[in-house]
Design a protein around this motif. Structure first.
Motif, PDB file in Angstrom:
ATOM      1  N   GLN A  40       0.719  -1.151  -0.032  1.00 26.50           N
ATOM      2  CA  GLN A  40       0.151   0.207  -0.030  1.00 26.50           C
ATOM      3  C   GLN A  40       0.932   1.380   0.081  1.00 26.50           C
ATOM      4  O   GLN A  40       0.444   2.411  -0.737  1.00 26.50           O
ATOM      5  CB  GLN A  40      -0.844  -0.139   1.216  1.00 26.50           C
ATOM      6  CG  GLN A  40      -1.897  -0.860   1.047  1.00 26.50           C
ATOM      7  CD  GLN A  40      -2.704  -1.064   2.492  1.00 26.50           C
ATOM      8  OE1 GLN A  40      -2.586  -0.043   3.238  1.00 26.50           O
ATOM      9  NE2 GLN A  40      -3.733  -2.090   2.584  1.00 26.50           N
ATOM     10  N   ALA A  41       2.166   1.340   0.587  1.00 22.40           N
ATOM     11  CA  ALA A  41       2.792   2.247   0.772  1.00 22.40           C
ATOM     12  C   ALA A  41       3.524   2.610  -0.569  1.00 22.40           C
ATOM     13  O   ALA A  41       3.574   3.652  -1.104  1.00 22.40           O
ATOM     14  CB  ALA A  41       3.921   2.166   1.776  1.00 22.40           C
ATOM     15  N   ARG A  42       3.821   1.358  -1.216  1.00 22.67           N
ATOM     16  CA  ARG A  42       4.413   1.682  -2.768  1.00 22.67           C
ATOM     17  C   ARG A  42       3.477   2.179  -3.484  1.00 22.67           C
ATOM     18  O   ARG A  42       3.795   2.920  -4.624  1.00 22.67           O
ATOM     19  CB  ARG A  42       5.044   0.278  -3.305  1.00 22.67           C
ATOM     20  CG  ARG A  42       5.996  -0.251  -2.240  1.00 22.67           C
ATOM     21  CD  ARG A  42       7.405   0.603  -2.865  1.00 22.67           C
ATOM     22  NE  ARG A  42       7.794   0.184  -4.066  1.00 22.67           N
ATOM     23  CZ  ARG A  42       8.897   0.599  -4.814  1.00 22.67           C
ATOM     24  NH1 ARG A  42       9.715   1.652  -4.050  1.00 22.67           N
ATOM     25  NH2 ARG A  42       9.440   0.308  -5.924  1.00 22.67           N
ATOM     26  N   LEU A  43       2.111   1.745  -3.548  1.00 24.84           N
ATOM     27  CA  LEU A  43       1.129   2.242  -4.306  1.00 24.84           C
ATOM     28  C   LEU A  43       0.754   3.544  -4.215  1.00 24.84           C
ATOM     29  O   LEU A  43       0.473   4.443  -5.135  1.00 24.84           O
ATOM     30  CB  LEU A  43       0.044   1.398  -3.983  1.00 24.84           C
ATOM     31  CG  LEU A  43      -1.283   1.589  -4.923  1.00 24.84           C
ATOM     32  CD1 LEU A  43      -0.882   1.281  -6.497  1.00 24.84           C
ATOM     33  CD2 LEU A  43      -2.552   0.900  -4.487  1.00 24.84           C
ATOM     34  N   LEU A  44       0.709   4.239  -2.725  1.00 24.73           N
ATOM     35  CA  LEU A  44       0.769   5.451  -2.366  1.00 24.73           C
ATOM     36  C   LEU A  44       1.906   6.407  -3.170  1.00 24.73           C
ATOM     37  O   LEU A  44       1.463   7.503  -3.972  1.00 24.73           O
ATOM     38  CB  LEU A  44       0.732   5.735  -1.006  1.00 24.73           C
ATOM     39  CG  LEU A  44       0.882   7.110  -0.732  1.00 24.73           C
ATOM     40  CD1 LEU A  44      -0.608   8.065  -0.916  1.00 24.73           C
ATOM     41  CD2 LEU A  44       0.874   7.303   1.073  1.00 24.73           C
ATOM     42  N   LEU A  45       3.019   5.913  -3.197  1.00 22.49           N
ATOM     43  CA  LEU A  45       3.970   6.472  -3.733  1.00 22.49           C
ATOM     44  C   LEU A  45       4.025   6.569  -5.260  1.00 22.49           C
ATOM     45  O   LEU A  45       4.300   7.667  -6.020  1.00 22.49           O
ATOM     46  CB  LEU A  45       5.406   6.093  -3.582  1.00 22.49           C
ATOM     47  CG  LEU A  45       5.735   5.964  -1.950  1.00 22.49           C
ATOM     48  CD1 LEU A  45       7.074   5.234  -1.703  1.00 22.49           C
ATOM     49  CD2 LEU A  45       5.743   7.226  -1.501  1.00 22.49           C
TER      50      LEU A  45
END
Length: 319
Positions: A40-45
């Motif tokens: 999810q953190a990577r998707l946010l970035l």
């Protein structure tokens, strides 16, 4: 260019900035995050419209960056195995360093150093530049083979002074001082650097990808690979050489004082010193060189020179 590298380039320009960033990245609490949270953190970035050429102000985005830096490989985009993520480095190596520093028998020292070098070599393999081995499996197999040889050699060389001393029954004070006080620090530092050079040697033999400031890959450079590996080896040698040297020197002066101290108190003080030095030196050693490495255009191969007019190109240094 991967989000991790863009972040390092934007907010890791100075040593002090990198030191503070590594202190945040190495937070062991990042190990408690699940794979879904990391994704999810990577998707946010990836979905963020913010350009990473400017300092990140949004707290949620910055936390996502820190989690990505702590858990995701910038070349492959894959989640790094749990025990080999940067936040796990201190908790895993600390007991191995402490056990390697104890006044044990030669066989025990060999086993302790073998376990230490085996872990750090695995860490190096999984956190090095992954652009070359991602395309050719034989490179990764060669790195594993070289790593096994380097670990065995480093552990044997680290234990050799103790084996030599026991074999010839050298018990004089000067021998004890040299073998137990003076030799461990340079040997540990040199062997830590040596294992990095061995396991990552295919990177400067085959080269690593270099990019322009927009992240466009311009080619594969052996010179960039050599620079990346040498910087990583130097920082690793400094880390563990200092971790062995400073506590040993301080303990030498403490033991020479006439104030009576019990063996248990001295052992506790030694453990505290090793823990403090290792915890302080880890982010400092990682921050010596930029994670998003830079290399001048004129230092690169001719085929890359002809493909760009930019004066500085970038690459992933690895850890």
């Amino acid at each position: 260019m991967d989000a991790n590298l863009r972040f390092w380039r934007a907010e890791g320009a100075s040593f002090w900035q990198r030191l503070l960033l590594w202190a945040d990245v190495l937070d062991p609490l990042h190990l408690l995050k699940s794979a879904d949270e990391i994704k999810q953190a990577r998707l946010l970035l990836e979905n963020s419209e913010k350009t990473q050429s400017e300092p990140t102000q949004n707290q949620q985005t910055k936390e996502a960056f820190l989690l990505s830096l702590a858990c995701v490989h910038p070349d492959t985009g894959k989640i790094i195995p749990f025990l080999f993520r940067p936040p796990a480095f201190l908790p895993v190596t600390l007991p191995l360093v402490i056990s390697s520093s104890l006044q044990l028998q030669a066989k025990q020292i060999f086993l302790c150093q073998f376990a230490f070098h085996a872990y750090t070599t695995g860490f190096t393999l999984l956190n090095g530049n992954g652009t070359a081995k991602d395309k050719e499996n034989s490179i990764e197999q060669k790195q594993i083979f070289l790593g096994l040889g380097a670990v065995s050699y480093a552990a044997l060389l680290g234990a050799f002074p103790f084996i030599f001393m026991d074999r010839y029954k050298l018990k004089s004070p000067i021998t004890q001082l040299i073998v137990k006080r003076l030799l461990p620090a340079p040997l540990f530092g040199l062997m830590s650097a040596f294992t990095v050079l061995a396991v990552r040697s295919p990177e400067f033999e085959n080269g690593i990808e270099v990019m322009d400031r927009n992240g466009k890959v311009l080619g594969v450079s052996q010179k960039a690979g050599e620079k990346a590996v040498k910087e990583t080896a130097l920082s690793r040698g400094i880390l563990f050489g200092t971790t062995f040297f400073l506590p040993a020197v301080l303990m030498y002066f403490v033991e020479r004082r006439k104030t009576a101290r019990t063996p248990r108190a001295l052992a506790s003080m030694n453990l505290l010193l090793i823990t403090t030095v290792l915890a302080g030196m880890l982010p400092a050693s990682l921050g010596i060189f930029p994670q998003c490495g830079e290399i001048k255009r004129e230092d690169l191969e001719a085929d890359i020179l002809s493909s760009t007019e930019e004066t500085v190109l970038f690459y992933n240094k690895g850890i």
